[in-house]
Motif scaffolding. Structure first.
Motif, PDB file in Angstrom:
ATOM      1  N   GLY A   7      28.585 -67.853 -38.992  1.00  0.00           N
ATOM      2  CA  GLY A   7      27.751 -67.191 -37.999  1.00  0.00           C
ATOM      3  C   GLY A   7      27.384 -68.019 -36.790  1.00  0.00           C
ATOM      4  N   GLY A   8      27.763 -69.272 -36.756  1.00  0.00           N
ATOM      5  CA  GLY A   8      27.448 -70.086 -35.593  1.00  0.00           C
ATOM      6  C   GLY A   8      28.268 -69.667 -34.380  1.00  0.00           C
ATOM      7  N   GLY A   9      27.952 -70.272 -33.242  1.00  0.00           N
ATOM      8  CA  GLY A   9      28.688 -69.961 -32.040  1.00  0.00           C
ATOM      9  C   GLY A   9      27.974 -70.437 -30.798  1.00  0.00           C
ATOM     10  N   LEU A  10      28.440 -69.941 -29.663  1.00  0.00           N
ATOM     11  CA  LEU A  10      27.880 -70.296 -28.359  1.00  0.00           C
ATOM     12  C   LEU A  10      27.090 -69.111 -27.826  1.00  0.00           C
ATOM     13  N   VAL A  11      25.863 -69.367 -27.391  1.00  0.00           N
ATOM     14  CA  VAL A  11      25.008 -68.299 -26.870  1.00  0.00           C
ATOM     15  C   VAL A  11      24.176 -68.855 -25.730  1.00  0.00           C
ATOM     16  N   GLN A  12      23.800 -67.977 -24.809  1.00  0.00           N
ATOM     17  CA  GLN A  12      22.938 -68.400 -23.709  1.00  0.00           C
ATOM     18  C   GLN A  12      21.491 -68.492 -24.170  1.00  0.00           C
ATOM     19  N   SER A  16      20.437 -64.512 -29.237  1.00  0.00           N
ATOM     20  CA  SER A  16      20.241 -64.506 -30.681  1.00  0.00           C
ATOM     21  C   SER A  16      21.539 -64.796 -31.419  1.00  0.00           C
ATOM     22  N   LEU A  17      21.384 -65.362 -32.589  1.00  0.00           N
ATOM     23  CA  LEU A  17      22.487 -65.561 -33.524  1.00  0.00           C
ATOM     24  C   LEU A  17      21.954 -65.341 -34.931  1.00  0.00           C
ATOM     25  N   ARG A  18      22.860 -64.971 -35.815  1.00  0.00           N
ATOM     26  CA  ARG A  18      22.490 -64.802 -37.218  1.00  0.00           C
ATOM     27  C   ARG A  18      23.434 -65.630 -38.071  1.00  0.00           C
ATOM     28  N   ARG A  61      10.233 -67.505 -33.980  1.00  0.00           N
ATOM     29  CA  ARG A  61      11.530 -67.191 -33.372  1.00  0.00           C
ATOM     30  C   ARG A  61      12.620 -66.989 -34.416  1.00  0.00           C
ATOM     31  N   PHE A  62      12.548 -67.734 -35.508  1.00  0.00           N
ATOM     32  CA  PHE A  62      13.549 -67.649 -36.567  1.00  0.00           C
ATOM     33  C   PHE A  62      12.967 -66.935 -37.781  1.00  0.00           C
ATOM     34  N   THR A  63      13.839 -66.232 -38.493  1.00  0.00           N
ATOM     35  CA  THR A  63      13.435 -65.560 -39.725  1.00  0.00           C
ATOM     36  C   THR A  63      14.467 -65.834 -40.806  1.00  0.00           C
ATOM     37  N   GLN A  76      18.034 -65.526 -39.102  1.00  0.00           N
ATOM     38  CA  GLN A  76      18.065 -64.798 -37.838  1.00  0.00           C
ATOM     39  C   GLN A  76      17.365 -65.647 -36.797  1.00  0.00           C
ATOM     40  N   MET A  77      18.092 -65.987 -35.735  1.00  0.00           N
ATOM     41  CA  MET A  77      17.557 -66.871 -34.718  1.00  0.00           C
ATOM     42  C   MET A  77      17.463 -66.111 -33.396  1.00  0.00           C
ATOM     43  N   ASN A  78      16.256 -65.932 -32.928  1.00  0.00           N
ATOM     44  CA  ASN A  78      16.003 -65.234 -31.673  1.00  0.00           C
ATOM     45  C   ASN A  78      15.400 -66.179 -30.643  1.00  0.00           C
ATOM     46  N   SER A  79      15.426 -65.772 -29.403  1.00  0.00           N
ATOM     47  CA  SER A  79      14.845 -66.571 -28.310  1.00  0.00           C
ATOM     48  C   SER A  79      15.337 -68.011 -28.364  1.00  0.00           C
ATOM     49  N   LEU A  80      16.628 -68.163 -28.517  1.00  0.00           N
ATOM     50  CA  LEU A  80      17.197 -69.497 -28.690  1.00  0.00           C
ATOM     51  C   LEU A  80      17.020 -70.351 -27.443  1.00  0.00           C
ATOM     52  N   LYS A  81      16.846 -71.641 -27.682  1.00  0.00           N
ATOM     53  CA  LYS A  81      16.645 -72.625 -26.617  1.00  0.00           C
ATOM     54  C   LYS A  81      17.744 -73.676 -26.696  1.00  0.00           C
TER      55      LYS A  81
END
Length: 116
Positions: A7-12, A16-18, A61-63, A76-81
Motif C-alpha cells: 500500500g505504500g507509494g508517492l502522494v502529495q 491519503s494512503l492506506r 490523522r492516522f487510524t 489509514q493515513m490522512n492529511s499526510l505531511k
C-alpha cells in the motif's frame, strides 16, 4: 512467521494512503513503525483486541484497524505531511507497546513518500 505489507507509494502533501499487512499468525498486538533515512525506527500506531495507541505526531490523522478473521492490520493515513515520508513496517507481538524490541516479528517494509 510471515508478514506482508503493501500500500505504500508517492502522494502529495495533504493526500491519503492506506497500508495493509497480512500476518501468517494470529497475534495479540499488531503495530506499525516507520524509519526515515538516517533516523531510528519509530513507533506509529498499535492495536490489540480492544484498544489502539498512537504516536503524538500522527494522532488525529492516522487510524489503525485490524481484521482478526484475516490476521490483517491496516493503517489509514490522512492529511499526510512530507515528514511522514519513511519506510513503514508492520509488526506483531505479545503486547501493545511503543517499543521496537517488544515486537519479535516484522514485515519487509513499504515506502511512503509525501511530496511538498
Amino acid at each position: 512467521v510471515q508478514l506482508q505489507a503493501s500500500g505504500g507509494g508517492l502522494v502529495q502533501a495533504g493526500g491519503s494512503l492506506r497500508l495493509s499487512c497480512a500476518a501468517s499468525i494470529s497475534s495479540y498486538a499488531m503495530g506499525w513503525f516507520r524509519q526515515a533515512p538516517g533516523k531510528e525506527r519509530e513507533f506509529v500506531a498499535a492495536i490489540n483486541w480492544s484498544s489502539t495507541l498512537y504516536a503524538d505526531s500522527v494522532k488525529g490523522r492516522f487510524t489503525i484497524s485490524r481484521d482478526n478473521a484475516k490476521n490483517t492490520v491496516c493503517l489509514q493515513m490522512n492529511s499526510l505531511k512530507p515528514e511522514d515520508s519513511a519506510v513503514y513496517y508492520c509488526a506483531v507481538g505479545p503486547s501493545r507497546t511503543t517499543v521496537v524490541t517488544n515486537y519479535p516479528y516484522w514485515g519487509q517494509g513499504t515506502q511512503v513518500t509525501v511530496s511538498s
